[in-house]
Design a protein around this motif. Sequence first.
Motif, mmCIF file in Angstrom:
data_model
loop_
_atom_site.group_PDB
_atom_site.id
_atom_site.type_symbol
_atom_site.label_atom_id
_atom_site.label_comp_id
_atom_site.label_asym_id
_atom_site.label_seq_id
_atom_site.Cartn_x
_atom_site.Cartn_y
_atom_site.Cartn_z
ATOM 1 N N ARG A 179 26.810 49.210 57.193
ATOM 2 C CA ARG A 179 26.460 47.980 55.178
ATOM 3 C C ARG A 179 28.082 47.343 55.148
ATOM 4 N NH1 ARG A 179 22.003 48.217 51.843
ATOM 5 N NH2 ARG A 179 22.919 47.692 49.569
ATOM 6 N N VAL A 180 28.196 46.927 53.992
ATOM 7 C CA VAL A 180 29.572 45.536 53.954
ATOM 8 C C VAL A 180 28.935 45.232 52.708
ATOM 9 C CG1 VAL A 180 29.488 44.124 54.766
ATOM 10 C CG2 VAL A 180 31.488 45.230 54.135
ATOM 11 N N ARG A 181 29.855 45.417 51.664
ATOM 12 C CA ARG A 181 29.691 45.477 50.335
ATOM 13 C C ARG A 181 30.917 43.218 49.680
ATOM 14 N NH1 ARG A 181 30.502 48.914 45.891
ATOM 15 N NH2 ARG A 181 28.309 49.367 45.897
ATOM 16 N N VAL A 182 30.646 42.454 49.296
ATOM 17 C CA VAL A 182 31.658 41.664 49.876
ATOM 18 C C VAL A 182 31.485 40.898 47.655
ATOM 19 C CG1 VAL A 182 31.291 40.841 52.593
ATOM 20 C CG2 VAL A 182 30.043 39.700 50.581
ATOM 21 N N GLU A 183 32.460 39.743 47.356
ATOM 22 C CA GLU A 183 32.410 39.465 47.007
ATOM 23 C C GLU A 183 31.533 37.572 46.727
ATOM 24 O OE1 GLU A 183 35.667 37.859 44.722
ATOM 25 O OE2 GLU A 183 36.658 37.254 46.340
ATOM 26 N N ASP A 242 40.396 46.594 39.147
ATOM 27 C CA ASP A 242 39.498 46.028 37.856
ATOM 28 C C ASP A 242 39.938 46.851 37.019
ATOM 29 O OD1 ASP A 242 37.988 48.166 39.056
ATOM 30 O OD2 ASP A 242 36.822 47.826 37.253
ATOM 31 N N GLN A 243 40.582 47.681 36.154
ATOM 32 C CA GLN A 243 41.014 48.833 35.456
ATOM 33 C C GLN A 243 42.254 48.162 35.424
ATOM 34 O OE1 GLN A 243 40.552 52.495 37.062
ATOM 35 N NE2 GLN A 243 38.708 53.354 36.819
ATOM 36 N N SER A 244 42.837 47.968 36.290
ATOM 37 C CA SER A 244 44.619 47.685 36.186
ATOM 38 C C SER A 244 44.734 45.879 35.745
ATOM 39 C CB SER A 244 44.924 47.027 37.307
ATOM 40 O OG SER A 244 46.703 46.483 38.014
ATOM 41 N N ILE A 245 43.136 44.202 35.543
ATOM 42 C CA ILE A 245 43.392 43.724 34.646
ATOM 43 C C ILE A 245 43.348 43.674 34.293
ATOM 44 C CG2 ILE A 245 41.241 42.819 36.228
ATOM 45 C CD1 ILE A 245 44.666 40.909 36.180
ATOM 46 N N ARG A 246 42.083 44.800 34.092
ATOM 47 C CA ARG A 246 42.049 44.465 31.763
ATOM 48 C C ARG A 246 42.708 45.032 31.111
ATOM 49 N NH1 ARG A 246 36.999 45.546 34.522
ATOM 50 N NH2 ARG A 246 35.146 43.914 34.750
ATOM 51 N N ASP A 247 43.630 45.303 32.250
ATOM 52 C CA ASP A 247 45.702 46.249 31.178
ATOM 53 C C ASP A 247 45.733 44.699 30.130
ATOM 54 O OD1 ASP A 247 48.062 46.839 30.142
ATOM 55 O OD2 ASP A 247 47.575 48.624 30.897
ATOM 56 N N GLU A 248 45.801 44.571 29.172
ATOM 57 C CA GLU A 248 46.438 43.604 28.845
ATOM 58 C C GLU A 248 47.837 43.535 30.111
ATOM 59 O OE1 GLU A 248 47.025 39.640 27.890
ATOM 60 O OE2 GLU A 248 44.565 41.117 28.191
ATOM 61 N N GLN A 252 49.410 39.932 31.866
ATOM 62 C CA GLN A 252 50.393 38.920 31.461
ATOM 63 C C GLN A 252 50.389 38.909 32.231
ATOM 64 O OE1 GLN A 252 51.856 39.785 27.510
ATOM 65 N NE2 GLN A 252 53.192 38.194 27.823
ATOM 66 N N VAL A 253 51.494 39.886 33.235
ATOM 67 C CA VAL A 253 51.959 39.517 34.066
ATOM 68 C C VAL A 253 51.778 38.991 35.347
ATOM 69 C CG1 VAL A 253 54.194 41.231 35.796
ATOM 70 C CG2 VAL A 253 54.043 41.432 33.480
ATOM 71 N N VAL A 254 50.417 39.513 35.626
ATOM 72 C CA VAL A 254 49.781 38.606 37.091
ATOM 73 C C VAL A 254 49.722 37.187 36.806
ATOM 74 C CG1 VAL A 254 47.678 38.631 38.519
ATOM 75 C CG2 VAL A 254 48.734 40.747 37.733
ATOM 76 N N ARG A 255 49.501 36.527 35.474
ATOM 77 C CA ARG A 255 48.529 35.801 35.203
ATOM 78 C C ARG A 255 50.187 34.968 34.991
ATOM 79 N NH1 ARG A 255 46.327 35.599 30.621
ATOM 80 N NH2 ARG A 255 44.581 34.798 31.481
ATOM 81 N N ILE A 283 40.634 33.687 39.414
ATOM 82 C CA ILE A 283 40.989 34.408 40.573
ATOM 83 C C ILE A 283 41.029 35.701 39.384
ATOM 84 C CG2 ILE A 283 42.812 35.376 41.252
ATOM 85 C CD1 ILE A 283 43.422 32.894 42.932
ATOM 86 N N LEU A 284 41.695 35.354 38.333
ATOM 87 C CA LEU A 284 41.894 36.279 37.844
ATOM 88 C C LEU A 284 40.061 37.369 37.086
ATOM 89 C CD1 LEU A 284 44.094 35.356 35.013
ATOM 90 C CD2 LEU A 284 44.814 37.459 36.207
ATOM 91 N N ARG A 285 38.770 36.653 37.132
ATOM 92 C CA ARG A 285 37.724 37.084 36.538
ATOM 93 C C ARG A 285 37.448 37.623 37.900
ATOM 94 N NH1 ARG A 285 37.502 31.454 34.598
ATOM 95 N NH2 ARG A 285 36.292 31.137 36.158
ATOM 96 N N ARG A 286 37.758 37.218 39.137
ATOM 97 C CA ARG A 286 37.400 37.666 40.679
ATOM 98 C C ARG A 286 37.629 39.017 40.795
ATOM 99 N NH1 ARG A 286 39.403 33.793 45.174
ATOM 100 N NH2 ARG A 286 38.455 35.430 46.474
#
Length: 451
Positions: A179-183, A242-248, A252-255, A283-286
Amino acid sequence: MQKEKEMKLAVQFGAGNIGRGFIGALLSRSGYRVLFVDISDSIIPELQKRGEYTVEIVGETRREETITPVSGCYPGDQLLLDAIAEAEIVTTAVGPAVLEHIAPPIAAGLKHRMQKGVSGALNIIACENMINASSRLKELVEGSLDKDVKSFIKEHVGFPDSAVDRIVPPMEKSGDILRVRVEEFSEWIVDRRGFAGSIPEIEGMQLTDTLTAFVERKLFTLNTGHAIAAYLGSLYGHRTIDQSIRDEQVRQVVRGAMEESGEVLVRRYGFDRDIHRGYIEKILRRFENPWLKDDVQRVGRQPLRKLGFDDRLIKPLRGTIEYGFPNQNLLIGIAAALYFRNEDDPQAERLRELLEISDIREVIPRVTSLKDADVLTAIENAYEDRGVEDLVRNYVRQWIRIVSMKEARDNFAQLVDEAMAGREIIVASRGKPVVRLTPVTPPTKRESSLP
Protein backbone atom coordinates in the motif's frame (compact mmCIF):
# COMPACT_ATOMS: atom_id res chain seq x y z
CA MET A 1 -5.08 -14.49 -17.78
CA GLN A 2 -5.55 -14.42 -21.56
CA LYS A 3 -6.57 -10.77 -21.35
CA GLU A 4 -3.40 -9.94 -19.42
CA LYS A 5 -1.23 -11.60 -22.08
CA GLU A 6 -2.84 -9.40 -24.71
CA MET A 7 -1.98 -6.20 -22.81
CA LYS A 8 1.13 -4.17 -23.64
CA LEU A 9 4.05 -4.72 -21.25
CA ALA A 10 5.90 -2.02 -19.30
CA VAL A 11 8.98 -2.69 -17.17
CA GLN A 12 9.42 -0.45 -14.14
CA PHE A 13 12.81 -0.52 -12.37
CA GLY A 14 12.22 0.36 -8.73
CA ALA A 15 9.25 -0.94 -6.74
CA GLY A 16 9.50 1.66 -4.01
CA ASN A 17 6.91 4.29 -3.16
CA ILE A 18 7.53 6.44 -6.25
CA GLY A 19 7.71 3.44 -8.57
CA ARG A 20 4.43 1.99 -7.30
CA GLY A 21 2.61 5.20 -6.36
CA PHE A 22 3.47 7.32 -9.38
CA ILE A 23 5.03 5.85 -12.54
CA GLY A 24 3.74 2.30 -12.19
CA ALA A 25 0.24 3.59 -11.49
CA LEU A 26 0.26 5.82 -14.59
CA LEU A 27 1.42 2.94 -16.77
CA SER A 28 -1.29 0.68 -15.38
CA ARG A 29 -3.99 3.29 -16.03
CA SER A 30 -2.75 3.53 -19.61
CA GLY A 31 -3.44 -0.13 -20.31
CA TYR A 32 -0.06 -1.70 -19.51
CA ARG A 33 0.63 -4.73 -17.38
CA VAL A 34 3.55 -3.63 -15.25
CA LEU A 35 6.55 -5.74 -14.25
CA PHE A 36 8.39 -4.20 -11.30
CA VAL A 37 12.12 -4.90 -10.96
CA ASP A 38 13.70 -4.55 -7.54
CA ILE A 39 16.07 -6.23 -5.09
CA SER A 40 13.56 -6.19 -2.22
CA ASP A 41 12.95 -9.67 -0.79
CA SER A 42 9.72 -8.45 0.78
CA ILE A 43 8.10 -6.45 -2.02
CA ILE A 44 8.87 -8.63 -5.06
CA PRO A 45 7.38 -11.89 -3.68
CA GLU A 46 4.28 -9.97 -2.57
CA LEU A 47 3.81 -8.47 -6.05
CA GLN A 48 4.23 -11.91 -7.58
CA LYS A 49 1.68 -13.43 -5.22
CA ARG A 50 -1.02 -10.75 -5.29
CA GLY A 51 -0.72 -9.18 -8.72
CA GLU A 52 -2.16 -5.90 -7.43
CA TYR A 53 -1.73 -3.17 -4.83
CA THR A 54 -3.57 -0.13 -3.47
CA VAL A 55 -2.68 3.54 -4.01
CA GLU A 56 -4.15 6.05 -1.55
CA ILE A 57 -4.50 9.49 -3.21
CA VAL A 58 -4.83 12.43 -0.83
CA GLY A 59 -5.65 16.08 -1.44
CA GLU A 60 -8.68 17.92 -0.15
CA THR A 61 -10.30 14.49 -0.18
CA ARG A 62 -8.98 10.96 0.05
CA ARG A 63 -9.62 8.09 -2.37
CA GLU A 64 -8.15 4.69 -3.18
CA GLU A 65 -7.23 3.00 -6.44
CA THR A 66 -6.30 -0.63 -7.17
CA ILE A 67 -3.37 -1.06 -9.56
CA THR A 68 -3.51 -4.31 -11.54
CA PRO A 69 -2.24 -6.42 -13.24
CA VAL A 70 1.30 -6.20 -11.87
CA SER A 71 4.10 -8.60 -11.09
CA GLY A 72 7.71 -8.48 -9.97
CA CYS A 73 11.15 -9.94 -10.59
CA TYR A 74 14.77 -9.49 -9.56
CA PRO A 75 17.45 -7.82 -11.74
CA GLY A 76 19.20 -11.14 -12.45
CA ASP A 77 16.12 -13.12 -13.51
CA GLN A 78 15.79 -14.55 -17.02
CA LEU A 79 12.23 -13.23 -16.87
CA LEU A 80 13.64 -9.69 -17.03
CA LEU A 81 15.57 -10.35 -20.25
CA ASP A 82 12.44 -11.69 -21.90
CA ALA A 83 10.41 -8.75 -20.58
CA ILE A 84 12.80 -6.14 -22.01
CA ALA A 85 12.69 -8.00 -25.32
CA GLU A 86 8.89 -7.74 -25.33
CA ALA A 87 8.25 -4.37 -23.66
CA GLU A 88 7.16 -1.16 -25.34
CA ILE A 89 8.42 1.03 -22.51
CA VAL A 90 10.93 0.77 -19.65
CA THR A 91 10.89 3.30 -16.81
CA THR A 92 13.01 3.82 -13.69
CA ALA A 93 12.47 5.33 -10.24
CA VAL A 94 15.51 4.09 -8.33
CA GLY A 95 17.45 7.23 -7.39
CA PRO A 96 20.34 8.77 -9.39
CA ALA A 97 23.02 6.77 -7.58
CA VAL A 98 21.41 3.45 -8.54
CA LEU A 99 21.34 4.05 -12.31
CA GLU A 100 24.78 2.53 -12.69
CA HIS A 101 23.55 -0.66 -11.01
CA ILE A 102 20.50 -1.14 -13.25
CA ALA A 103 22.41 -0.33 -16.46
CA PRO A 104 23.93 -3.85 -16.82
CA PRO A 105 20.59 -5.75 -16.70
CA ILE A 106 19.08 -3.22 -19.12
CA ALA A 107 22.07 -3.68 -21.45
CA ALA A 108 21.68 -7.46 -21.25
CA GLY A 109 17.97 -7.13 -22.00
CA LEU A 110 18.62 -4.95 -25.06
CA LYS A 111 21.17 -7.45 -26.38
CA HIS A 112 18.59 -10.21 -25.87
CA ARG A 113 16.00 -8.11 -27.71
CA MET A 114 18.35 -7.69 -30.66
CA GLN A 115 19.18 -11.40 -30.75
CA LYS A 116 15.47 -12.25 -30.85
CA GLY A 117 15.06 -10.00 -33.86
CA VAL A 118 12.57 -7.59 -32.24
CA SER A 119 12.34 -4.53 -34.48
CA GLY A 120 9.65 -2.55 -32.67
CA ALA A 121 10.62 0.66 -30.91
CA LEU A 122 11.41 0.65 -27.19
CA ASN A 123 11.65 3.79 -25.09
CA ILE A 124 13.52 3.92 -21.78
CA ILE A 125 12.67 6.84 -19.47
CA ALA A 126 14.58 7.49 -16.25
CA CYS A 127 12.17 9.24 -13.86
CA GLU A 128 14.70 10.54 -11.36
CA ASN A 129 15.47 13.75 -9.44
CA MET A 130 18.36 14.37 -11.82
CA ILE A 131 18.85 16.52 -14.89
CA ASN A 132 19.21 14.46 -18.10
CA ALA A 133 18.83 11.18 -16.20
CA SER A 134 17.81 9.17 -19.27
CA SER A 135 20.79 10.47 -21.23
CA ARG A 136 23.05 9.45 -18.37
CA LEU A 137 21.43 6.01 -18.22
CA LYS A 138 22.02 5.59 -21.96
CA GLU A 139 25.73 6.31 -21.46
CA LEU A 140 25.91 3.71 -18.71
CA VAL A 141 24.01 1.12 -20.76
CA GLU A 142 26.12 1.55 -23.88
CA GLY A 143 29.39 1.54 -21.96
CA SER A 144 29.66 -2.26 -21.94
CA LEU A 145 28.02 -3.08 -25.29
CA ASP A 146 29.63 -3.95 -28.60
CA LYS A 147 29.16 -2.05 -31.85
CA ASP A 148 26.28 -4.19 -33.14
CA VAL A 149 24.13 -3.64 -30.05
CA LYS A 150 24.91 0.08 -30.06
CA SER A 151 23.75 0.26 -33.68
CA PHE A 152 20.57 -1.58 -32.71
CA ILE A 153 19.94 0.92 -29.90
CA LYS A 154 20.51 3.87 -32.22
CA GLU A 155 17.87 2.54 -34.64
CA HIS A 156 15.26 1.11 -32.27
CA VAL A 157 15.66 2.47 -28.72
CA GLY A 158 14.92 5.95 -27.38
CA PHE A 159 16.09 7.49 -24.11
CA PRO A 160 13.89 10.59 -23.69
CA ASP A 161 14.76 12.75 -20.69
CA SER A 162 12.02 13.69 -18.26
CA ALA A 163 11.08 15.67 -15.16
CA VAL A 164 8.84 14.19 -12.46
CA ASP A 165 7.04 15.89 -9.61
CA ARG A 166 4.95 14.13 -6.99
CA ILE A 167 5.35 13.91 -3.22
CA VAL A 168 5.26 10.26 -2.15
CA PRO A 169 6.12 10.05 1.56
CA PRO A 170 6.73 6.81 3.46
CA MET A 171 3.57 5.14 4.79
CA GLU A 172 3.06 4.43 8.45
CA LYS A 173 3.53 0.77 9.24
CA SER A 174 0.55 -1.41 8.44
CA GLY A 175 -0.22 -4.97 7.50
CA ASP A 176 -0.08 -4.13 3.79
CA ILE A 177 3.51 -3.72 2.59
CA LEU A 178 2.43 -2.76 -0.94
CA ARG A 179 0.00 0.00 0.00
CA VAL A 180 1.31 3.46 -0.89
CA ARG A 181 0.08 7.02 -0.28
CA VAL A 182 0.58 9.85 -2.79
CA GLU A 183 -0.50 13.47 -3.11
CA GLU A 184 -3.16 14.31 -5.67
CA PHE A 185 -0.86 16.63 -7.64
CA SER A 186 1.49 15.01 -10.16
CA GLU A 187 3.56 16.15 -13.12
CA TRP A 188 5.56 14.03 -15.60
CA ILE A 189 7.07 16.07 -18.43
CA VAL A 190 9.00 14.21 -21.15
CA ASP A 191 11.16 15.51 -24.00
CA ARG A 192 9.35 14.47 -27.17
CA ARG A 193 12.58 14.71 -29.18
CA GLY A 194 14.11 11.68 -27.45
CA PHE A 195 11.54 9.05 -28.44
CA ALA A 196 12.13 6.21 -30.87
CA GLY A 197 9.20 5.35 -33.13
CA SER A 198 5.68 6.43 -32.26
CA ILE A 199 5.26 8.15 -28.90
CA PRO A 200 3.22 5.88 -26.58
CA GLU A 201 0.01 7.30 -25.17
CA ILE A 202 0.41 7.36 -21.39
CA GLU A 203 -2.01 9.08 -19.04
CA GLY A 204 -0.39 11.98 -17.21
CA MET A 205 2.67 12.19 -19.49
CA GLN A 206 3.12 15.72 -20.87
CA LEU A 207 5.37 16.27 -23.89
CA THR A 208 7.62 19.28 -24.41
CA ASP A 209 10.38 20.59 -26.65
CA THR A 210 11.84 22.72 -23.84
CA LEU A 211 12.43 20.22 -21.04
CA THR A 212 15.35 22.07 -19.45
CA ALA A 213 13.07 24.94 -18.43
CA PHE A 214 10.67 22.58 -16.65
CA VAL A 215 13.50 20.57 -15.05
CA GLU A 216 14.97 23.74 -13.58
CA ARG A 217 11.53 25.04 -12.57
CA LYS A 218 11.05 21.93 -10.45
CA LEU A 219 14.62 21.94 -9.12
CA PHE A 220 14.57 25.67 -8.26
CA THR A 221 11.08 25.64 -6.74
CA LEU A 222 9.76 22.35 -5.37
CA ASN A 223 13.16 20.80 -4.58
CA THR A 224 14.63 24.03 -3.22
CA GLY A 225 11.60 24.77 -1.06
CA HIS A 226 11.27 21.18 0.18
CA ALA A 227 14.92 21.04 1.22
CA ILE A 228 14.87 24.39 3.04
CA ALA A 229 11.63 23.49 4.82
CA ALA A 230 13.36 20.31 6.02
CA TYR A 231 16.61 21.96 7.11
CA LEU A 232 14.97 24.86 8.92
CA GLY A 233 12.30 22.55 10.32
CA SER A 234 15.00 20.32 11.75
CA LEU A 235 16.70 23.29 13.43
CA TYR A 236 13.39 24.55 14.82
CA GLY A 237 12.49 21.15 16.26
CA HIS A 238 9.70 20.22 13.83
CA ARG A 239 9.19 16.58 12.92
CA THR A 240 7.36 16.79 9.59
CA ILE A 241 7.26 19.11 6.59
CA ASP A 242 3.64 20.13 7.19
CA GLN A 243 4.54 21.19 10.75
CA SER A 244 7.60 23.04 9.50
CA ILE A 245 5.82 25.03 6.79
CA ARG A 246 3.11 26.13 9.24
CA ASP A 247 5.84 27.83 11.28
CA GLU A 248 5.68 31.41 9.97
CA GLN A 249 9.43 31.89 10.37
CA VAL A 250 10.13 28.85 8.22
CA ARG A 251 7.38 29.67 5.73
CA GLN A 252 8.71 33.18 5.19
CA VAL A 253 12.20 31.92 4.32
CA VAL A 254 10.92 29.06 2.13
CA ARG A 255 8.63 31.37 0.16
CA GLY A 256 11.39 33.97 -0.08
CA ALA A 257 13.90 31.44 -1.39
CA MET A 258 11.46 30.17 -4.03
CA GLU A 259 10.71 33.75 -5.09
CA GLU A 260 14.46 34.48 -5.38
CA SER A 261 15.05 31.39 -7.50
CA GLY A 262 11.85 32.20 -9.40
CA GLU A 263 13.30 35.50 -10.59
CA VAL A 264 16.13 33.51 -12.16
CA LEU A 265 13.62 31.30 -13.99
CA VAL A 266 11.64 34.32 -15.21
CA ARG A 267 14.80 35.94 -16.61
CA ARG A 268 16.33 32.76 -18.03
CA TYR A 269 13.29 31.02 -19.57
CA GLY A 270 10.63 33.68 -19.85
CA PHE A 271 8.16 32.19 -17.36
CA ASP A 272 5.28 34.52 -16.57
CA ARG A 273 6.04 36.05 -13.16
CA ASP A 274 2.45 36.03 -11.89
CA ILE A 275 1.84 32.45 -13.04
CA HIS A 276 5.08 31.36 -11.39
CA ARG A 277 4.09 33.03 -8.12
CA GLY A 278 0.85 31.05 -8.29
CA TYR A 279 2.96 27.90 -8.78
CA ILE A 280 4.92 28.81 -5.62
CA GLU A 281 1.71 29.21 -3.61
CA LYS A 282 0.48 25.84 -4.89
CA ILE A 283 3.71 24.22 -3.68
CA LEU A 284 3.33 25.79 -0.25
CA ARG A 285 -0.18 24.33 -0.04
CA ARG A 286 1.19 20.94 -1.08
CA PHE A 287 3.73 21.11 1.74
CA GLU A 288 0.85 21.84 4.14
CA ASN A 289 -1.11 18.71 3.15
CA PRO A 290 -1.93 17.08 6.54
CA TRP A 291 -2.16 13.64 4.90
CA LEU A 292 1.50 13.78 3.83
CA LYS A 293 3.43 13.25 7.05
CA ASP A 294 6.82 13.63 5.40
CA ASP A 295 9.62 13.50 7.97
CA VAL A 296 12.13 16.37 7.85
CA GLN A 297 14.93 13.90 8.56
CA ARG A 298 13.98 11.92 5.44
CA VAL A 299 13.61 14.97 3.20
CA GLY A 300 16.88 16.47 4.43
CA ARG A 301 19.04 13.38 3.97
CA GLN A 302 22.06 13.49 1.64
CA PRO A 303 22.93 17.13 2.36
CA LEU A 304 26.26 16.86 0.55
CA ARG A 305 24.47 16.02 -2.70
CA LYS A 306 21.89 18.74 -2.15
CA LEU A 307 24.66 21.29 -1.51
CA GLY A 308 26.31 20.28 -4.79
CA PHE A 309 27.25 22.80 -7.49
CA ASP A 310 24.35 21.87 -9.79
CA ASP A 311 21.75 20.90 -7.20
CA ARG A 312 18.75 22.57 -5.57
CA LEU A 313 20.48 25.07 -3.29
CA ILE A 314 23.67 26.17 -4.99
CA LYS A 315 22.46 26.24 -8.61
CA PRO A 316 19.65 28.76 -7.97
CA LEU A 317 22.08 30.78 -5.82
CA ARG A 318 24.47 30.88 -8.77
CA GLY A 319 21.61 32.13 -10.93
CA THR A 320 20.88 35.02 -8.58
CA ILE A 321 24.56 35.97 -8.64
CA GLU A 322 24.64 35.76 -12.45
CA TYR A 323 21.74 38.20 -12.79
CA GLY A 324 22.48 40.34 -9.73
CA PHE A 325 19.28 39.35 -7.90
CA PRO A 326 18.70 39.21 -4.11
CA ASN A 327 19.46 35.85 -2.46
CA GLN A 328 19.28 36.32 1.31
CA ASN A 329 16.70 33.56 1.83
CA LEU A 330 18.66 31.10 -0.29
CA LEU A 331 21.73 31.87 1.83
CA ILE A 332 19.73 31.14 5.00
CA GLY A 333 18.61 27.81 3.51
CA ILE A 334 22.19 26.87 2.60
CA ALA A 335 23.35 27.76 6.11
CA ALA A 336 20.58 25.61 7.60
CA ALA A 337 21.68 22.71 5.38
CA LEU A 338 25.19 22.97 6.81
CA TYR A 339 23.70 22.51 10.29
CA PHE A 340 21.64 19.45 9.32
CA ARG A 341 22.33 16.43 11.53
CA ASN A 342 21.02 12.89 11.08
CA GLU A 343 22.95 10.02 12.62
CA ASP A 344 21.27 7.56 10.26
CA ASP A 345 22.39 9.40 7.12
CA PRO A 346 26.03 8.82 6.05
CA GLN A 347 26.21 12.14 4.21
CA ALA A 348 24.93 14.11 7.19
CA GLU A 349 27.48 12.35 9.37
CA ARG A 350 30.25 13.09 6.87
CA LEU A 351 29.23 16.77 6.83
CA ARG A 352 29.29 16.87 10.64
CA GLU A 353 32.79 15.35 10.63
CA LEU A 354 34.05 17.86 8.07
CA LEU A 355 32.80 20.76 10.18
CA GLU A 356 34.41 19.33 13.31
CA ILE A 357 37.88 18.89 11.79
CA SER A 358 37.97 21.82 9.33
CA ASP A 359 37.25 25.52 9.40
CA ILE A 360 33.97 26.60 7.82
CA ARG A 361 35.99 28.62 5.27
CA GLU A 362 37.46 25.33 4.00
CA VAL A 363 34.26 23.29 4.17
CA ILE A 364 32.03 25.57 2.10
CA PRO A 365 34.09 25.53 -1.14
CA ARG A 366 34.84 21.84 -0.69
CA VAL A 367 31.15 20.93 -0.42
CA THR A 368 29.69 23.42 -2.92
CA SER A 369 32.58 23.71 -5.46
CA LEU A 370 32.05 27.49 -5.37
CA LYS A 371 35.14 29.66 -5.86
CA ASP A 372 33.95 33.27 -5.77
CA ALA A 373 35.32 34.80 -2.57
CA ASP A 374 32.37 37.15 -2.05
CA VAL A 375 29.87 34.31 -2.40
CA LEU A 376 31.82 32.10 0.00
CA THR A 377 31.96 34.93 2.54
CA ALA A 378 28.20 35.49 2.22
CA ILE A 379 27.54 31.79 2.95
CA GLU A 380 29.99 31.86 5.87
CA ASN A 381 28.25 34.90 7.35
CA ALA A 382 24.84 33.29 6.93
CA TYR A 383 26.19 30.16 8.62
CA GLU A 384 27.49 32.16 11.58
CA ASP A 385 24.26 34.16 11.84
CA ARG A 386 22.23 30.96 11.70
CA GLY A 387 24.17 29.54 14.64
CA VAL A 388 23.71 32.74 16.63
CA GLU A 389 19.94 32.69 16.03
CA ASP A 390 19.76 29.11 17.31
CA LEU A 391 21.65 30.02 20.47
CA VAL A 392 19.49 33.09 21.01
CA ARG A 393 16.32 31.04 20.60
CA ASN A 394 17.49 28.36 23.02
CA TYR A 395 19.54 30.17 25.64
CA VAL A 396 19.20 33.95 25.56
CA ARG A 397 18.27 35.87 28.71
CA GLN A 398 17.51 39.57 29.04
CA TRP A 399 21.06 40.60 29.87
CA ILE A 400 22.88 38.29 27.47
CA ARG A 401 23.74 39.25 23.89
CA ILE A 402 25.08 36.58 21.53
CA VAL A 403 26.94 37.71 18.41
CA SER A 404 28.80 36.06 15.55
CA MET A 405 32.54 36.36 14.96
CA LYS A 406 31.88 38.78 12.11
CA GLU A 407 29.57 40.96 14.20
CA ALA A 408 32.16 40.98 16.98
CA ARG A 409 34.85 42.16 14.55
CA ASP A 410 32.62 44.83 13.02
CA ASN A 411 31.19 46.20 16.28
CA PHE A 412 33.87 45.52 18.87
CA ALA A 413 33.89 48.99 20.45
CA GLN A 414 30.11 48.98 20.90
CA LEU A 415 30.23 45.48 22.42
CA VAL A 416 32.92 46.61 24.88
CA ASP A 417 30.69 49.51 25.93
CA GLU A 418 27.76 47.13 26.46
CA ALA A 419 29.93 44.74 28.48
CA MET A 420 31.18 47.62 30.65
CA ALA A 421 27.53 48.58 31.26
CA GLY A 422 26.79 45.12 32.58
CA ARG A 423 25.55 43.09 29.60
CA GLU A 424 27.11 39.64 29.15
CA ILE A 425 28.46 39.38 25.59
CA ILE A 426 29.01 35.92 24.11
CA VAL A 427 30.79 35.44 20.77
CA ALA A 428 29.76 32.31 18.86
CA SER A 429 31.38 30.37 16.03
CA ARG A 430 29.61 27.60 14.11
CA GLY A 431 26.65 27.92 16.42
CA LYS A 432 28.73 27.31 19.56
CA PRO A 433 29.73 29.83 22.27
CA VAL A 434 33.51 30.35 22.18
CA VAL A 435 34.29 33.63 24.02
CA ARG A 436 32.62 35.61 26.79
CA LEU A 437 33.29 39.36 26.90
CA THR A 438 33.16 40.68 30.48
CA PRO A 439 34.64 43.77 32.16
CA VAL A 440 37.74 43.46 34.34
CA THR A 441 36.03 45.59 37.01
CA PRO A 442 32.40 44.63 37.65
CA PRO A 443 29.98 47.42 36.71
CA THR A 444 28.38 49.36 39.53
CA LYS A 445 24.97 49.58 37.85
CA ARG A 446 23.05 48.36 34.85
CA GLU A 447 22.13 50.84 32.17
CA SER A 448 18.43 50.57 31.37
CA SER A 449 19.03 52.24 28.01
CA LEU A 450 20.83 49.20 26.59
CA PRO A 451 19.16 47.82 23.44
